[in-house]
Design a protein around this motif. Structure first.
Motif, PDB file in Angstrom:
ATOM      1  N   PRO A  90       0.744  -1.198   0.045  1.00  9.32           N
ATOM      2  CA  PRO A  90      -0.074   0.043   0.024  1.00  9.32           C
ATOM      3  C   PRO A  90       0.792   1.146   0.202  1.00  9.32           C
ATOM      4  CG  PRO A  90       0.048  -1.028   2.126  1.00  9.32           C
ATOM      5  CD  PRO A  90       0.713  -1.988   1.308  1.00  9.32           C
ATOM      6  N   LEU A  91       0.684   2.297  -1.156  1.00 12.55           N
ATOM      7  CA  LEU A  91       1.453   3.418  -1.167  1.00 12.55           C
ATOM      8  C   LEU A  91       0.721   4.567  -0.470  1.00 12.55           C
ATOM      9  CD1 LEU A  91       3.793   4.697  -2.613  1.00 12.55           C
ATOM     10  CD2 LEU A  91       2.365   5.008  -4.492  1.00 12.55           C
ATOM     11  N   GLU A  92       1.137   5.175   0.080  1.00 13.27           N
ATOM     12  CA  GLU A  92       0.500   6.283   0.939  1.00 13.27           C
ATOM     13  C   GLU A  92       1.142   7.639   0.693  1.00 13.27           C
ATOM     14  OE1 GLU A  92      -0.342   4.589   5.016  1.00 13.27           O
ATOM     15  OE2 GLU A  92      -1.912   3.570   4.447  1.00 13.27           O
ATOM     16  N   TYR A  93       0.207   8.829   0.739  1.00 11.17           N
ATOM     17  CA  TYR A  93       0.950  10.195   0.942  1.00 11.17           C
ATOM     18  C   TYR A  93       1.846  10.418  -0.334  1.00 11.17           C
ATOM     19  CZ  TYR A  93      -1.613   9.673   5.251  1.00 11.17           C
ATOM     20  OH  TYR A  93      -2.549   9.330   6.186  1.00 11.17           O
ATOM     21  N   TYR A  94       1.634   9.583  -1.597  1.00  9.34           N
ATOM     22  CA  TYR A  94       2.781  10.019  -2.641  1.00  9.34           C
ATOM     23  C   TYR A  94       2.325  11.202  -2.957  1.00  9.34           C
ATOM     24  CZ  TYR A  94       5.447   9.308  -6.614  1.00  9.34           C
ATOM     25  OH  TYR A  94       6.484   9.486  -7.921  1.00  9.34           O
ATOM     26  N   SER A  95       3.505  12.037  -3.437  1.00  7.09           N
ATOM     27  CA  SER A  95       3.215  13.533  -4.099  1.00  7.09           C
ATOM     28  C   SER A  95       2.953  13.048  -5.550  1.00  7.09           C
ATOM     29  CB  SER A  95       4.096  14.392  -3.513  1.00  7.09           C
ATOM     30  OG  SER A  95       4.132  15.633  -4.234  1.00  7.09           O
ATOM     31  N   ILE A  96       2.113  13.570  -6.163  1.00  7.48           N
ATOM     32  CA  ILE A  96       1.930  13.279  -7.610  1.00  7.48           C
ATOM     33  C   ILE A  96       1.534  14.498  -8.178  1.00  7.48           C
ATOM     34  CG2 ILE A  96      -0.637  12.745  -7.385  1.00  7.48           C
ATOM     35  CD1 ILE A  96      -0.171  10.571  -9.581  1.00  7.48           C
ATOM     36  N   PRO A  97       2.175  14.720  -9.568  1.00 11.78           N
ATOM     37  CA  PRO A  97       1.698  16.129 -10.153  1.00 11.78           C
ATOM     38  C   PRO A  97       0.552  16.144 -10.564  1.00 11.78           C
ATOM     39  CG  PRO A  97       3.615  14.976 -11.063  1.00 11.78           C
ATOM     40  CD  PRO A  97       3.075  14.105 -10.219  1.00 11.78           C
ATOM     41  N   SER A  98      -0.206  17.540 -10.414  1.00 12.68           N
ATOM     42  CA  SER A  98      -1.573  17.721 -10.869  1.00 12.68           C
ATOM     43  C   SER A  98      -1.566  17.458 -12.336  1.00 12.68           C
ATOM     44  CB  SER A  98      -2.134  19.029 -10.399  1.00 12.68           C
ATOM     45  OG  SER A  98      -1.112  19.970 -11.141  1.00 12.68           O
ATOM     46  N   GLY A  99      -2.716  17.089 -12.925  1.00 15.06           N
ATOM     47  CA  GLY A  99      -2.888  16.895 -14.273  1.00 15.06           C
ATOM     48  C   GLY A  99      -2.748  15.364 -14.579  1.00 15.06           C
ATOM     49  N   LYS A 100      -2.484  15.236 -15.720  1.00 17.62           N
ATOM     50  CA  LYS A 100      -2.669  13.736 -16.283  1.00 17.62           C
ATOM     51  C   LYS A 100      -1.306  12.972 -16.337  1.00 17.62           C
ATOM     52  CE  LYS A 100      -6.424  14.798 -19.493  1.00 17.62           C
ATOM     53  NZ  LYS A 100      -7.248  15.118 -20.533  1.00 17.62           N
ATOM     54  N   ASN A 101      -1.417  11.850 -15.490  1.00 17.60           N
ATOM     55  CA  ASN A 101      -0.313  11.152 -15.124  1.00 17.60           C
ATOM     56  C   ASN A 101      -0.274   9.513 -15.813  1.00 17.60           C
ATOM     57  OD1 ASN A 101       1.493  12.815 -12.870  1.00 17.60           O
ATOM     58  ND2 ASN A 101      -0.787  13.064 -12.502  1.00 17.60           N
ATOM     59  N   ASP A 102       0.767   9.034 -16.289  1.00 14.55           N
ATOM     60  CA  ASP A 102       0.827   7.645 -16.663  1.00 14.55           C
ATOM     61  C   ASP A 102       1.015   6.892 -15.634  1.00 14.55           C
ATOM     62  OD1 ASP A 102       2.364   9.332 -19.247  1.00 14.55           O
ATOM     63  OD2 ASP A 102       0.588   7.898 -19.563  1.00 14.55           O
ATOM     64  N   ILE A 103       0.217   5.841 -15.296  1.00 13.28           N
ATOM     65  CA  ILE A 103       0.228   5.075 -13.965  1.00 13.28           C
ATOM     66  C   ILE A 103       0.258   3.465 -14.377  1.00 13.28           C
ATOM     67  CG2 ILE A 103      -1.058   4.212 -12.008  1.00 13.28           C
ATOM     68  CD1 ILE A 103      -0.410   6.967 -11.506  1.00 13.28           C
ATOM     69  N   GLN A 104       1.130   2.794 -13.855  1.00 12.83           N
ATOM     70  CA  GLN A 104       1.167   1.310 -14.188  1.00 12.83           C
ATOM     71  C   GLN A 104       1.223   0.583 -12.754  1.00 12.83           C
ATOM     72  OE1 GLN A 104       4.303  -1.906 -15.800  1.00 12.83           O
ATOM     73  NE2 GLN A 104       3.240  -0.670 -17.554  1.00 12.83           N
ATOM     74  N   ILE A 105       0.488  -0.338 -12.518  1.00 11.25           N
ATOM     75  CA  ILE A 105       0.653  -1.154 -11.295  1.00 11.25           C
ATOM     76  C   ILE A 105       0.857  -2.537 -11.740  1.00 11.25           C
ATOM     77  CG2 ILE A 105      -0.503  -1.906  -9.078  1.00 11.25           C
ATOM     78  CD1 ILE A 105      -2.089   0.801  -9.590  1.00 11.25           C
ATOM     79  N   ARG A 106       1.958  -3.182 -11.194  1.00 14.69           N
ATOM     80  CA  ARG A 106       2.322  -4.459 -11.641  1.00 14.69           C
ATOM     81  C   ARG A 106       2.926  -5.383 -10.613  1.00 14.69           C
ATOM     82  NH1 ARG A 106       5.794  -5.928 -15.678  1.00 14.69           N
ATOM     83  NH2 ARG A 106       5.115  -4.711 -17.010  1.00 14.69           N
ATOM     84  N   ASP A 107       2.585  -6.755 -10.794  1.00 17.29           N
ATOM     85  CA  ASP A 107       3.100  -7.843  -9.751  1.00 17.29           C
ATOM     86  C   ASP A 107       3.905  -8.292 -10.664  1.00 17.29           C
ATOM     87  OD1 ASP A 107       1.507 -10.364  -7.729  1.00 17.29           O
ATOM     88  OD2 ASP A 107       3.635  -9.556  -8.000  1.00 17.29           O
ATOM     89  N   GLY A 108       5.333  -8.274 -10.557  1.00 16.67           N
ATOM     90  CA  GLY A 108       6.093  -8.966 -11.317  1.00 16.67           C
ATOM     91  C   GLY A 108       5.906  -8.839 -12.994  1.00 16.67           C
ATOM     92  N   MET A 109       5.726 -10.127 -13.672  1.00 15.11           N
ATOM     93  CA  MET A 109       5.223  -9.930 -14.979  1.00 15.11           C
ATOM     94  C   MET A 109       3.727  -9.533 -15.235  1.00 15.11           C
ATOM     95  SD  MET A 109       7.182 -13.198 -16.751  1.00 15.11           S
ATOM     96  CE  MET A 109       6.520 -14.489 -15.738  1.00 15.11           C
ATOM     97  N   ILE A 110       3.005  -9.487 -14.209  1.00 20.23           N
ATOM     98  CA  ILE A 110       1.745  -9.229 -14.461  1.00 20.23           C
ATOM     99  C   ILE A 110       1.336  -7.597 -14.251  1.00 20.23           C
ATOM    100  CG2 ILE A 110      -0.654  -9.874 -13.629  1.00 20.23           C
ATOM    101  CD1 ILE A 110       0.318 -12.376 -12.451  1.00 20.23           C
ATOM    102  N   VAL A 111       0.752  -7.220 -15.024  1.00 21.44           N
ATOM    103  CA  VAL A 111       0.200  -5.732 -15.200  1.00 21.44           C
ATOM    104  C   VAL A 111      -1.097  -5.743 -14.515  1.00 21.44           C
ATOM    105  CG1 VAL A 111      -0.336  -3.504 -16.358  1.00 21.44           C
ATOM    106  CG2 VAL A 111       1.715  -4.941 -17.275  1.00 21.44           C
ATOM    107  N   LEU A 112      -1.214  -5.099 -13.388  1.00 22.67           N
ATOM    108  CA  LEU A 112      -2.718  -5.177 -12.705  1.00 22.67           C
ATOM    109  C   LEU A 112      -3.361  -4.064 -13.359  1.00 22.67           C
ATOM    110  CD1 LEU A 112      -1.378  -5.813  -9.003  1.00 22.67           C
ATOM    111  CD2 LEU A 112      -2.295  -7.523 -10.738  1.00 22.67           C
TER     112      LEU A 112
END
Lengths: 132, 284
Positions: A90-112
């Motif tokens: 679990p990721l908490e309080y991550y500072s992320i730029p406003s606007g549109k952001n590219d996000i990827q969440i993966r578990d090893g080879m699997i992209v969630l």
């Protein structure tokens, strides 16, 4: 004149009733398959399998940075924002730029989850991902 | 003097400019190359090696772990996992093993992401040529973690398993009889003492009753005491006598049994040839 005198109290009464009667619920906005849910707020969205354009990247970070929380149900994974490692869920309080952001969440080879996350200026978003 | 509307416009523009300057704007993060990542990880790796050599693998693991989390460096994650495994191996505790295994998985997340086109060209903690070797190393670590876990768990199973049944102690014939007899004899002796006490108290009560100066309620008290003393005397002497007698009998039986068992072991008859014939010797 009498109608104007009644209008303001009526508006105030209506506002009071709406605040008292209906609970404030921050509904999540989920993808069609329900695998990714994001806090439902104005100018916040997640568009799966979309990538940012040059225009998006130019506008990114112009306003106050937002805050991102990411959790994964029934599994584990790491979060990558704009092409870089952001942390492990679990990721908490991550500072992320406003606007549109590219996000990827993966578990090893699997992209969630992968897509475009729109973050309103100065707001906190919570993203919940369901592990298959 | 400027008209109010122009002044208001100036103030608005100035306020907007101030607000824009005051608002934090996300700056692009600095680029990371394999060389810069190596330069950042070397001091941490050197410190951890010193700690591991000193026998403190866990501290080394935690320092490597913190550095890895801050940089997203998959090499540091693998180094941290290695140190966690060393700590688990030393302490024979699987909790450090679990943490190490998770660090390996994070390293694999990053390594596979670096192969993905979604990864940024400005974030390259390792070169493309290293990806294969690091992935193999990570998979080997997972295998090693599984083997170490099996080894530690099997050791803990052995420790917690019930001990083998000891060989039965050699029988001591007559021991139970002797102990029971001793206990009964003790109880009987206590009863006899009680009986003797009753006799003494009864005798005293009788002398008081014979005293002509004792009369009225005092006589009743003496009478009651006398009756109680008689009861104690009879009960103590008879009961104590029976118990003591039984106890002594049991002890005697037990001793006989012990003696006969010991006697069988000890009895020897030796027959040995001599120049003149046979020599017979024995112990009974």
């Amino acid at each position: 004149m009498s109608k104007q005198r009644l209008l303001i109290p009526a508006l105030l009464a209506g506002l009071a009733l709406s605040l008292a009667g209906s609970p404030v619920v921050a509904d999540d906005s989920c993808t069609d398959d329900g695998s990714v849910c994001v806090t439902n707020m104005k100018n916040a969205s997640f568009r799966p399998n979309k990538k940012s354009t040059k225009k998006d990247r130019r506008k990114r970070g112009k306003g106050a940075a937002g805050t991102l929380n990411v959790s994964i149900n029934n599994g584990r994974g790491s979060v990558f924002v704009n092409g870089r490692y952001a942390g492990t869920a679990p990721l908490e309080y991550y500072s992320i730029p406003s606007g549109k952001n590219d996000i990827q969440i993966r578990d090893g080879m699997i992209v969630l989850a992968e897509g475009l996350l729109a973050v309103p200026r100065g707001k906190t978003l919570t993203m919940t991902v369901r592990h298959p | 003097m400027a008209p109010p509307s122009a002044l208001v416009r100036c103030v608005s523009l100035a306020s907007a400019a101030a607000l824009l300057l005051a608002t934090p704007v996300s700056a692009a993060p600095p680029p990371v190359s394999p060389a810069t990542a190596q330069a950042n990880r070397t001091p941490v790796q050197q410190r951890s090696q010193v700690q591991i050599a000193a026998g403190d693998a866990l501290s080394a693991a935690m320092e490597l772990d913190a550095a890895a989390a801050g940089s997203g460096d998959p090499v540091l994650y693998l180094d941290a996992a290695d140190a966690y495994f060393a700590a688990a191996d030393a302490s024979r505790d699987t909790s450090a093993l679990d943490v190490g295994r998770e660090r390996v998985k994070v390293a694999l997340d990053i390594l596979y992401f670096l192969r993905d086109p979604a990864s940024s060209d400005s974030w390259r903690p390792v070169s493309s040529s290293e990806l294969g070797g690091l992935t193999s190393r990570a998979n080997e670590y997972l295998q090693r973690a599984a083997e170490l876990q099996t080894a530690i768990e099997s050791e803990s199973d052995l420790v917690s398993a019930p001990t083998e049944v000891d060989e039965p102690r050699p029988a001591r014939p007559g021991r139970v009889l002797i102990i029971s007899g001793a206990a009964l004899t003790g109880l009987g002796a206590a009863g006899l003492v009680m009986g003797a006490t009753g006799l003494i108290v009864g005798g005293n009560a009788q002398r008081e009753a014979d005293d002509p100066t004792v009369y009225g309620d005092a006589i009743d008290d003496v009478d009651a005491r006398g009756k109680t003393a008689n009861t104690l005397a009879w009960g103590g002497l008879i009961g104590g006598g029976v118990l003591a007698g039984a106890g002594v009998a049991l002890m005697v039986l037990g001793l006989k049994k012990k003696k006969s068992a010991g006697g069988d072991a000890m009895a020897r008859v030796q027959v040995s040839p001599t120049l003149g014939g046979l020599l017979v010797r024995g112990r009974f």
